[in-house]
Scaffold this motif. Structure first.
Motif, PDB file in Angstrom:
ATOM      1  N   ILE A   3       0.874  -1.178  -0.140  1.00 17.54           N
ATOM      2  CA  ILE A   3      -0.011   0.370  -0.172  1.00 17.54           C
ATOM      3  C   ILE A   3       0.919   1.150   0.030  1.00 17.54           C
ATOM      4  CG2 ILE A   3      -1.795   1.311   1.180  1.00 17.54           C
ATOM      5  CD1 ILE A   3      -2.901  -1.235   2.434  1.00 17.54           C
ATOM      6  N   THR A   4       0.951   2.055  -0.942  1.00 15.78           N
ATOM      7  CA  THR A   4       1.524   3.356  -1.062  1.00 15.78           C
ATOM      8  C   THR A   4       1.030   4.367  -0.110  1.00 15.78           C
ATOM      9  OG1 THR A   4      -0.039   4.177  -2.780  1.00 15.78           O
ATOM     10  CG2 THR A   4       1.725   2.809  -3.484  1.00 15.78           C
ATOM     11  N   TRP A  37      -2.741   5.078   1.944  1.00 18.21           N
ATOM     12  CA  TRP A  37      -3.009   5.319   3.278  1.00 18.21           C
ATOM     13  C   TRP A  37      -3.732   6.644   3.572  1.00 18.21           C
ATOM     14  CZ3 TRP A  37      -3.111   1.168   6.248  1.00 18.21           C
ATOM     15  CH2 TRP A  37      -2.325   0.090   6.152  1.00 18.21           C
ATOM     16  N   LEU A  38      -3.317   7.412   2.608  1.00 15.64           N
ATOM     17  CA  LEU A  38      -3.775   9.027   2.883  1.00 15.64           C
ATOM     18  C   LEU A  38      -5.331   8.759   2.434  1.00 15.64           C
ATOM     19  CD1 LEU A  38      -3.776  12.086   3.170  1.00 15.64           C
ATOM     20  CD2 LEU A  38      -2.995  12.129   0.914  1.00 15.64           C
ATOM     21  N   LEU A  39      -5.594   8.012   1.431  1.00 17.63           N
ATOM     22  CA  LEU A  39      -6.958   7.918   0.949  1.00 17.63           C
ATOM     23  C   LEU A  39      -8.026   7.380   1.974  1.00 17.63           C
ATOM     24  CD1 LEU A  39      -6.582   6.896  -2.846  1.00 17.63           C
ATOM     25  CD2 LEU A  39      -7.414   9.160  -1.870  1.00 17.63           C
ATOM     26  N   LEU A  40      -7.587   6.420   3.024  1.00 15.84           N
ATOM     27  CA  LEU A  40      -8.195   5.699   3.826  1.00 15.84           C
ATOM     28  C   LEU A  40      -8.516   6.610   5.040  1.00 15.84           C
ATOM     29  CD1 LEU A  40      -8.713   3.014   5.107  1.00 15.84           C
ATOM     30  CD2 LEU A  40      -6.419   3.006   6.462  1.00 15.84           C
ATOM     31  N   MET A  41      -8.064   7.789   5.042  1.00 14.79           N
ATOM     32  CA  MET A  41      -8.394   8.910   5.883  1.00 14.79           C
ATOM     33  C   MET A  41      -9.808   9.190   5.745  1.00 14.79           C
ATOM     34  SD  MET A  41      -6.284   9.368   8.253  1.00 14.79           S
ATOM     35  CE  MET A  41      -6.992  10.932   8.913  1.00 14.79           C
ATOM     36  N   ILE A  42     -10.115   9.245   4.403  1.00 16.81           N
ATOM     37  CA  ILE A  42     -11.820   9.525   3.684  1.00 16.81           C
ATOM     38  C   ILE A  42     -12.699   8.570   4.942  1.00 16.81           C
ATOM     39  CG2 ILE A  42     -13.400   9.814   2.070  1.00 16.81           C
ATOM     40  CD1 ILE A  42     -11.040  10.405   0.397  1.00 16.81           C
ATOM     41  N   PRO A  43     -12.851   7.362   4.580  1.00 13.99           N
ATOM     42  CA  PRO A  43     -13.933   6.652   5.430  1.00 13.99           C
ATOM     43  C   PRO A  43     -13.591   6.725   7.019  1.00 13.99           C
ATOM     44  CG  PRO A  43     -12.358   4.987   4.478  1.00 13.99           C
ATOM     45  CD  PRO A  43     -11.984   6.436   3.793  1.00 13.99           C
ATOM     46  N   VAL A  44     -12.310   6.851   7.471  1.00 18.12           N
ATOM     47  CA  VAL A  44     -12.208   6.835   8.730  1.00 18.12           C
ATOM     48  C   VAL A  44     -12.786   8.315   9.249  1.00 18.12           C
ATOM     49  CG1 VAL A  44     -10.347   7.220  10.533  1.00 18.12           C
ATOM     50  CG2 VAL A  44     -10.004   5.400   8.768  1.00 18.12           C
ATOM     51  N   ILE A  48     -10.191  -0.808  -4.528  1.00 15.89           N
ATOM     52  CA  ILE A  48      -9.302  -0.069  -5.562  1.00 15.89           C
ATOM     53  C   ILE A  48      -7.784  -0.366  -5.146  1.00 15.89           C
ATOM     54  CG2 ILE A  48      -8.366   1.900  -6.479  1.00 15.89           C
ATOM     55  CD1 ILE A  48     -11.115   2.947  -6.473  1.00 15.89           C
ATOM     56  N   ILE A  49      -7.724  -0.087  -3.579  1.00 15.02           N
ATOM     57  CA  ILE A  49      -6.197  -0.141  -2.837  1.00 15.02           C
ATOM     58  C   ILE A  49      -5.882  -1.791  -2.555  1.00 15.02           C
ATOM     59  CG2 ILE A  49      -4.997   0.742  -1.128  1.00 15.02           C
ATOM     60  CD1 ILE A  49      -5.565   2.687  -3.250  1.00 15.02           C
ATOM     61  N   ILE A  50      -6.710  -2.290  -1.956  1.00 11.04           N
ATOM     62  CA  ILE A  50      -6.566  -3.759  -1.478  1.00 11.04           C
ATOM     63  C   ILE A  50      -6.674  -4.768  -2.768  1.00 11.04           C
ATOM     64  CG2 ILE A  50      -6.905  -5.533   0.013  1.00 11.04           C
ATOM     65  CD1 ILE A  50      -5.724  -3.145   1.339  1.00 11.04           C
ATOM     66  N   LYS A  51      -7.573  -4.726  -3.251  1.00 12.97           N
ATOM     67  CA  LYS A  51      -8.243  -5.868  -4.399  1.00 12.97           C
ATOM     68  C   LYS A  51      -7.399  -5.401  -5.718  1.00 12.97           C
ATOM     69  CE  LYS A  51      -9.872  -8.993  -3.683  1.00 12.97           C
ATOM     70  NZ  LYS A  51      -9.592 -10.243  -3.015  1.00 12.97           N
ATOM     71  N   ARG A  52      -7.066  -4.239  -5.823  1.00 16.60           N
ATOM     72  CA  ARG A  52      -6.563  -3.659  -7.127  1.00 16.60           C
ATOM     73  C   ARG A  52      -7.393  -3.853  -8.240  1.00 16.60           C
ATOM     74  NH1 ARG A  52      -1.591  -0.933  -5.660  1.00 16.60           N
ATOM     75  NH2 ARG A  52      -0.709  -2.455  -3.782  1.00 16.60           N
ATOM     76  N   LYS A  53      -8.890  -3.393  -8.208  1.00 15.83           N
ATOM     77  CA  LYS A  53      -9.900  -3.563  -8.997  1.00 15.83           C
ATOM     78  C   LYS A  53     -10.226  -2.349  -9.228  1.00 15.83           C
ATOM     79  CE  LYS A  53     -10.865  -8.529  -8.098  1.00 15.83           C
ATOM     80  NZ  LYS A  53     -12.119  -9.514  -7.989  1.00 15.83           N
ATOM     81  N   PRO A  54      -9.728  -1.685 -10.179  1.00 17.08           N
ATOM     82  CA  PRO A  54     -10.247  -0.299 -10.626  1.00 17.08           C
ATOM     83  C   PRO A  54     -11.657  -0.423 -11.296  1.00 17.08           C
ATOM     84  CG  PRO A  54      -8.561  -0.966 -11.984  1.00 17.08           C
ATOM     85  CD  PRO A  54      -8.577  -1.921 -10.856  1.00 17.08           C
ATOM     86  N   PHE A  55     -12.493   0.409 -11.156  1.00 14.79           N
ATOM     87  CA  PHE A  55     -14.036   0.478 -11.984  1.00 14.79           C
ATOM     88  C   PHE A  55     -13.670   1.046 -13.237  1.00 14.79           C
ATOM     89  CE2 PHE A  55     -15.089   1.032  -7.531  1.00 14.79           C
ATOM     90  CZ  PHE A  55     -16.220   0.009  -7.435  1.00 14.79           C
TER      91      PHE A  55
END
Length: 286
Positions: A47-48, A52-59, A279-286
């Motif tokens: 995880i880049t 980790w920065l994008l994880l701040m949105i749901p948190v 997107i970040i864990i499964k690496r499956k972009p829409f």
């Protein structure tokens, strides 16, 4: 067959063509050679920092949802307390008027007489109609219910020299002048019940008052014009007289939209959390 990832592709192919056994130092379990000319690296998917920065949105949205839960409980308790205050039996006006600063929405009894020559106006204001109760006196029609003012009248207390302010209630615009409602300008000593109110701060973008017409409860200014103490009571509906302002204009209802807010924040947290995982864990972009 496994080769050391430090060996170049040309070295690996050369060993294979000559039928030589690869040196021990070339053996590794990290890289697989599927045949001549093939060379593949097994890249580690980490995880880049951006991930980790994008994880701040749901948190963050989850935290805001938790905060709205606390706000909802606080607002429900506040509404409960206000209801209890308004239903508490009235008490006599305390000797120390400064005590009223901590008694907002408490009902108190006062006795004295109105000083109609110094009355003030607050408005425009909409009419607060009591549930199931008709307006007294038949003076005001229903079509006037959205356009009117409050009448603030100084009240000389009977048992002391102090003067306080009484919000007698609501009148329609056409009865703004006292001469148009002489029947309601009662004289002599009266006893009434009122709800303690505090002053209002000037709302943003609100212009200055015009003469004796106020746009909000500017208690210091009102007291300066009338010589009253900084005490304001909203007269109860029972204090209404035929031809006079309609009392009971105290608003005790508070909006409680925190349930919709917390549902919104929790929904955003769930949606953005799912997107982050996909997107970040499964690496499956829409």
């Amino acid at each position: 067959m496994y080769v050391n990832s430090t060996s170049t592709p040309n070295q690996t192919v050369s060993y294979l063509r000559k039928g030589k056994i690869l040196p021990k130092r070339c053996l590794s379990q990290k890289t697989f050679v599927g045949g001549p000319g093939s060379f593949k690296k097994d890249e580690s998917e980490k995880i880049t920092p951006l991930g980790w920065l994008l994880l701040m949105i749901p948190v963050t949205t989850f935290g805001l949802g938790c905060w709205q839960v606390k706000r909802k409980l606080w607002k429900e308790q506040l509404i409960k307390d206000l209801k209890q205050l308004t239903e508490t039996p009235p008490v006599d006006l305390p000797e120390d008027l400064d005590t009223l600063r901590n008694m907002e929405y408490r009902a108190v009894r006062v006795r004295g007489q109105f000083l109609h020559d110094k009355e003030l106006i607050i408005g425009p204001r909409s009419f607060v109609r009591p549930d199931g109760i008709e307006t007294a006196g038949g003076l005001f029609s229903q079509r006037d219910a959205g356009n009117g003012y409050w009448v603030i009248t100084p009240f000389q207390l009977a048992d002391r020299d102090d003067i306080i302010l009484i919000n007698r209630g609501w009148i329609p615009r056409k009865y703004l002048k006292p001469e148009s409602r002489k029947q309601g300008q009662i004289s002599g000593e009266v006893e009434l019940t009122g709800v303690v109110r505090k002053e209002e701060q000037r709302p943003q973008f609100t212009p200055e008052h015009k003469g004796d017409v106020f746009l909000y409860r500017d208690l210091p200014r009102m007291c300066q014009l009338t010589g009253a103490q900084p005490v304001l009571l909203d007269a109860s509906y029972q204090a209404t007289v035929p031809g006079g302002p309609i009392g009971g204009q105290t608003r005790v209802t508070l909006r409680n939209d925190h349930l919709s807010y917390l549902v919104t924040w929790y929904s955003l947290s769930l949606a953005t959390g799912y997107l982050w995982y996909r997107i970040i864990i499964k690496r499956k972009p829409f």
